[in-house]
Design an enzyme around this catalytic site. Structure first.
Site, PDB file in Angstrom:
ATOM      1  N   HIS A 192      24.476 -41.137  45.204  1.00  0.00           N
ATOM      2  CA  HIS A 192      23.957 -41.909  44.083  1.00  0.00           C
ATOM      3  C   HIS A 192      24.486 -43.321  44.248  1.00  0.00           C
ATOM      4  CE1 HIS A 192      22.624 -38.426  41.744  1.00  0.00           C
ATOM      5  NE2 HIS A 192      23.768 -37.841  42.008  1.00  0.00           N
ATOM      6  N   ARG A 227      33.983 -29.554  40.742  1.00  0.00           N
ATOM      7  CA  ARG A 227      32.986 -30.586  41.039  1.00  0.00           C
ATOM      8  C   ARG A 227      33.516 -31.514  42.112  1.00  0.00           C
ATOM      9  NH1 ARG A 227      28.709 -30.386  37.905  1.00  0.00           N
ATOM     10  NH2 ARG A 227      27.862 -32.286  38.772  1.00  0.00           N
ATOM     11  N   CYS A 242      20.833 -35.948  45.868  1.00  0.00           N
ATOM     12  CA  CYS A 242      21.596 -34.946  45.123  1.00  0.00           C
ATOM     13  C   CYS A 242      20.710 -33.817  44.574  1.00  0.00           C
ATOM     14  CB  CYS A 242      22.414 -35.630  44.029  1.00  0.00           C
ATOM     15  SG  CYS A 242      23.750 -34.598  43.417  1.00  0.00           S
TER      16      CYS A 242
HETATM   17  N1  GLN Z   1      23.094 -30.153  39.544  1.00  0.00           N
HETATM   18  C1  GLN Z   1      23.529 -30.428  40.856  1.00  0.00           C
HETATM   19  C2  GLN Z   1      25.002 -30.171  41.114  1.00  0.00           C
HETATM   20  O1  GLN Z   1      25.843 -30.364  40.248  1.00  0.00           O
HETATM   21  C3  GLN Z   1      23.130 -31.861  41.194  1.00  0.00           C
HETATM   22  C4  GLN Z   1      23.882 -32.916  40.435  1.00  0.00           C
HETATM   23  C5  GLN Z   1      23.388 -34.308  40.686  1.00  0.00           C
HETATM   24  O2  GLN Z   1      22.226 -34.553  41.036  1.00  0.00           O
HETATM   25  N2  GLN Z   1      24.270 -35.277  40.482  1.00  0.00           N
HETATM   26  O3  GLN Z   1      25.296 -29.761  42.212  1.00  0.00           O
END
Ligand code: GLN
Length: 244
Positions: A194, A128, A94
């Site tokens: 993750h 998101r 990520c």
């Molecule tokens: N900050 C990044 C995004 O939101 C990565 C987030 C994360 O590693 N979970 O795209």
């Protein structure tokens, strides 16, 4: 035989149990009687990045990604490019995956210039992309399915210099639009998974171990392990996602 693993930026890039990937690799190496040495390299560490067989980078939110920029551009970026070009195995999750690309532009317009080791870039969207998800890696990597948990606003686009790590079966992946997930370049594997990723995807863990051993020793015969519990976790998530 022994593998030297570096956990890069464990102080800022370590979400949703990402560090469990190191524990998984360590345990699978121990079970096979292969030595392992893990070095944590937080922000400010003066240690060199050379000499490692595998580098692990976890995920982090926009804030943490901005916090590490100064340290990254003090020379870690060049070391990462050199290691990657030298064929060192890398697993990046990520925010760590985004960090290996050219840049990340957050949804509110802040730009982080990153390592540029991989031909990809990321732009934040308002929406998101969150949830359990699943993808299939190509046959040349083993053709297995991977289950993970994604939570990102960044939409990653791949240039011609990298290949997708997989095709999305459920969820969003790189950008929720083109059906790709993650990226592969040489021995680098970048993904949004993750979870942690490796305990419930033992094929992926062994792919990394095999690549690292082959690079170091020329060949790798991996003793099969009893993965019944790991595969139960994997298959249960496939079932929940309606894919089994
Ligand atoms: N900050 C990044 C995004 O939101 C990565 C987030 C994360 O590693 N979970 O795209």
């Amino acid at each position: 035989m022994e593998l030297k693993i570096c956990h890069l930026y464990p102080d800022v890039l370590n979400l949703y149990g990402d560090g469990g990937n190191i524990r998984c690799l360590t345990q699978r190496l121990n079970w096979r009687g292969i030595g392992v040495e893990v070095t944590k390299m937080p922000i400010g560490s003066k240690e060199s990045l050379t000499g490692f067989d595998l580098i692990f980078i976890g995920g982090g939110q926009d804030f943490e990604q901005q916090v590490l920029l100064e340290d990254l551009h003090r020379g870690r970026d060049k070391e990462l490019v050199a290691a990657i070009e030298d064929g060192v195995c890398v697993l990046a999750i990520c925010g760590g995956y985004q960090m290996l690309g050219a840049y990340y532009e957050t949804h509110d317009g802040k730009r982080c210039d990153f390592v540029g080791a991989l031909d990809l870039w990321t732009v934040g969207a308002k929406k998101r992309m969150i949830g359990n998800y699943m993808y299939k890696v190509p046959e040349e990597l083993g053709g297995f399915t991977v289950v993970g948990f994604e939570n990102h606003s960044g939409q990653t686009r791949l240039g011609p210099g990298v290949k997708p790590l997989g095709q999305v079966l459920a969820g969003f992946g790189n950008n929720g639009e083109d059906g790709t997930e993650g990226a592969v370049y040489k021995n680098v594997f970048g993904t949004y998974s993750h979870g942690p990723l490796l305990p419930k995807n033992p094929d992926f863990a062994d792919l990394l171990i095999r690549r690292a051993l082959e690079r170091k020793y020329g060949a790798a015969e991996l003793t099969p392990l009893d993965d019944a519990a790991e595969l139960l976790a994997h298959d249960e998530m496939c079932r929940r996602l309606g894919k089994r």
